[in-house]
Design a protein around this motif. Sequence first.
Motif, PDB file in Angstrom:
ATOM      1  N   UNK A  16       0.636  -0.821  -0.325  1.00  0.00           N
ATOM      2  CA  UNK A  16       0.053  -0.106   0.204  1.00  0.00           C
ATOM      3  C   UNK A  16       0.709   1.098  -0.025  1.00  0.00           C
ATOM      4  N   UNK A  17       2.334   1.525  -0.006  1.00  0.00           N
ATOM      5  CA  UNK A  17       3.135   2.090   0.538  1.00  0.00           C
ATOM      6  C   UNK A  17       3.515   3.093  -0.583  1.00  0.00           C
ATOM      7  N   UNK A  18       3.701   1.587  -2.131  1.00  0.00           N
ATOM      8  CA  UNK A  18       4.346   1.757  -3.277  1.00  0.00           C
ATOM      9  C   UNK A  18       3.145   2.342  -4.252  1.00  0.00           C
ATOM     10  N   UNK A  19       3.980   3.845  -4.444  1.00  0.00           N
ATOM     11  CA  UNK A  19       3.093   3.989  -5.709  1.00  0.00           C
ATOM     12  C   UNK A  19       3.455   3.448  -6.847  1.00  0.00           C
ATOM     13  N   UNK A  20       2.962   3.471  -7.957  1.00  0.00           N
ATOM     14  CA  UNK A  20       3.017   3.245  -9.349  1.00  0.00           C
ATOM     15  C   UNK A  20       4.152   3.642  -9.791  1.00  0.00           C
ATOM     16  N   UNK A  21       4.003   5.067  -9.567  1.00  0.00           N
ATOM     17  CA  UNK A  21       5.088   5.855 -10.060  1.00  0.00           C
ATOM     18  C   UNK A  21       6.528   5.538  -9.042  1.00  0.00           C
ATOM     19  N   UNK A  22       6.455   5.046  -8.156  1.00  0.00           N
ATOM     20  CA  UNK A  22       7.834   4.953  -7.447  1.00  0.00           C
ATOM     21  C   UNK A  22       8.452   3.787  -8.262  1.00  0.00           C
ATOM     22  N   UNK A  23       7.344   2.825  -8.856  1.00  0.00           N
ATOM     23  CA  UNK A  23       7.141   1.460  -9.256  1.00  0.00           C
ATOM     24  C   UNK A  23       7.690   1.461 -10.579  1.00  0.00           C
ATOM     25  N   UNK A  40       0.092  -6.509  -9.985  1.00  0.00           N
ATOM     26  CA  UNK A  40       1.408  -5.234 -10.195  1.00  0.00           C
ATOM     27  C   UNK A  40       2.659  -6.098  -9.557  1.00  0.00           C
ATOM     28  N   UNK A  41       2.389  -6.587  -8.599  1.00  0.00           N
ATOM     29  CA  UNK A  41       4.216  -6.357  -7.555  1.00  0.00           C
ATOM     30  C   UNK A  41       3.888  -8.443  -8.650  1.00  0.00           C
ATOM     31  N   UNK A  42       3.738  -9.164  -8.801  1.00  0.00           N
ATOM     32  CA  UNK A  42       3.493 -10.732  -9.157  1.00  0.00           C
ATOM     33  C   UNK A  42       4.479  -9.535 -10.302  1.00  0.00           C
ATOM     34  N   UNK A  70      13.198 -10.842  -4.533  1.00  0.00           N
ATOM     35  CA  UNK A  70      12.708 -10.510  -5.704  1.00  0.00           C
ATOM     36  C   UNK A  70      11.295  -9.301  -5.276  1.00  0.00           C
ATOM     37  N   UNK A  71      10.208 -10.211  -4.299  1.00  0.00           N
ATOM     38  CA  UNK A  71       9.714  -9.699  -3.654  1.00  0.00           C
ATOM     39  C   UNK A  71       9.732  -8.384  -3.030  1.00  0.00           C
ATOM     40  N   UNK A  72      11.125  -8.330  -2.242  1.00  0.00           N
ATOM     41  CA  UNK A  72      11.404  -7.173  -1.108  1.00  0.00           C
ATOM     42  C   UNK A  72      12.023  -6.506  -2.406  1.00  0.00           C
ATOM     43  N   UNK A  73      12.573  -6.321  -3.461  1.00  0.00           N
ATOM     44  CA  UNK A  73      12.988  -5.273  -4.242  1.00  0.00           C
ATOM     45  C   UNK A  73      11.893  -4.749  -4.742  1.00  0.00           C
ATOM     46  N   UNK A  74      10.713  -6.390  -5.069  1.00  0.00           N
ATOM     47  CA  UNK A  74       9.523  -5.470  -5.614  1.00  0.00           C
ATOM     48  C   UNK A  74       8.856  -4.225  -4.656  1.00  0.00           C
ATOM     49  N   UNK A  75       8.699  -4.651  -3.820  1.00  0.00           N
ATOM     50  CA  UNK A  75       8.441  -3.687  -2.700  1.00  0.00           C
ATOM     51  C   UNK A  75       8.886  -2.685  -2.026  1.00  0.00           C
ATOM     52  N   UNK A  76      10.139  -2.336  -2.651  1.00  0.00           N
ATOM     53  CA  UNK A  76      10.951  -1.205  -2.186  1.00  0.00           C
ATOM     54  C   UNK A  76      12.078  -1.176  -0.710  1.00  0.00           C
ATOM     55  N   UNK A  77      11.828  -2.474   0.013  1.00  0.00           N
ATOM     56  CA  UNK A  77      12.127  -2.929   1.129  1.00  0.00           C
ATOM     57  C   UNK A  77      13.799  -2.906   1.237  1.00  0.00           C
ATOM     58  N   UNK A  78      13.449  -1.971   2.676  1.00  0.00           N
ATOM     59  CA  UNK A  78      14.442  -1.344   3.476  1.00  0.00           C
ATOM     60  C   UNK A  78      14.978  -2.258   3.689  1.00  0.00           C
ATOM     61  N   UNK A  79      16.929  -1.586   4.137  1.00  0.00           N
ATOM     62  CA  UNK A  79      17.194  -3.441   5.101  1.00  0.00           C
ATOM     63  C   UNK A  79      16.855  -3.563   6.342  1.00  0.00           C
TER      64      UNK A  79
END
Length: 296
Positions: A16-23, A40-42, A70-79
Motif C-alpha cells: 500500500x505504500x508503493x505508488x505506481x510511479x515509484x515502481x 503489479x507486484x507479481x 524479488x518480492x523485497x525488491x518489488x516492494x522497495x523494502x529497506x534493510x
Amino acid sequence: MDNQAEVREFLTSRRAKITPEQAGLPAGTRRRVPGLRRSEVAALADVSVEYYAKLERGNLAGVSPAVLEAVARSLRLDDAERAHLLHLAQAADGSDALARPRRRATTRRWKPHPSLQWTLDAVTEGPAFVRNGRMDLLAVNRLARAFYADVYADPHNQENLARFTFLSPDARRFYPDWDQAADISVAILRTEAGRNPHDKELHDLVGELSTRSDAFRTRWGAHDVRHHGTGSKRYHHPAVGDLTLAYEGLEMAAEPGLTLTIYTAEPASPSEQSLRLLASWAATPQPPEPAPHTSD
C-alpha cells in the motif's frame, strides 16, 4: 504471534505504500486500492499472480531466497524490512529456532557480567546502557540512571522504555518529539517480534500496551520496522532542561539480542554543559523522602 497474519499484514501494508510511479509503472485511472495492485507486484517480482496472492495470504513456508529477494525488491523494502521478511519466512519454515541467536529463557533476569558493568561505569561523559529487544533497561551507568530518572521513579514503568513512552504522563515532557519517539519504540518492538516470535514476555508487553494505549495500537498496526543504530534525539530532563544527544547502538556479540547504547553531546554545545550538570546532579546524594507525619 500468528505468523500467517503477520506476513499478510506486513506485505499488504508495504504494498500500500508503493505508488505506481515509484515502481516505474503507469498510474492509470480508476485505481481502487492504495499503492500497487497484487498483479503489479507479481509482475515486478516475476512470479504468477496466484503465487504472489498465496504469499500475501501469509504462506511463506518453503519460499526460496530468490523469490523473497524479488518480492523485497518489488516492494522497495529497506534493510530492516528485508530482514523482517526473512525472519517471518524462517518462522513459517519452523527454522527460526535455528536461525536466531541463542537467548536465555528469561532475559529480564539477566545480570551484567562484572566486566560489562565496569565498562559502563567507565563511560563518564554520557549515558550508557544495555537494553533488550523489548526495551527493558538491563544495565546502566550512573549517568544513564540519572538521565532516565523518570523511568526509574515510577515502578509501574518496570524499567521499560516502551511502557514509559506510552503509559507514563511524564513521557511527553521528556520527549519533546514524542511522536518520533513513539514511532521508534513501536518499530523496535515490531522488529523484535519478527526476530523472536515466541517471546512470551514480548507478547504480554504488546498486549498490555495495545489494551491501554490507542497511540500504541495504531502504530503497531502499521507494521513498521527499523534498525535503530545511530541518530540524534531531543530530550527535556526535569533537572537540567533541554538536551540534544547523538546516540550509537552496538549489538553485543557476547550477548545476542542485547544492545549497548551510548549517548553523547556535541563538544562545546549547551547540551554538553547540561550533561556535565547532570553528571554533577547524579553524583550528589539526594535527600531522603520525608517520613509521613503521624499524630500522637
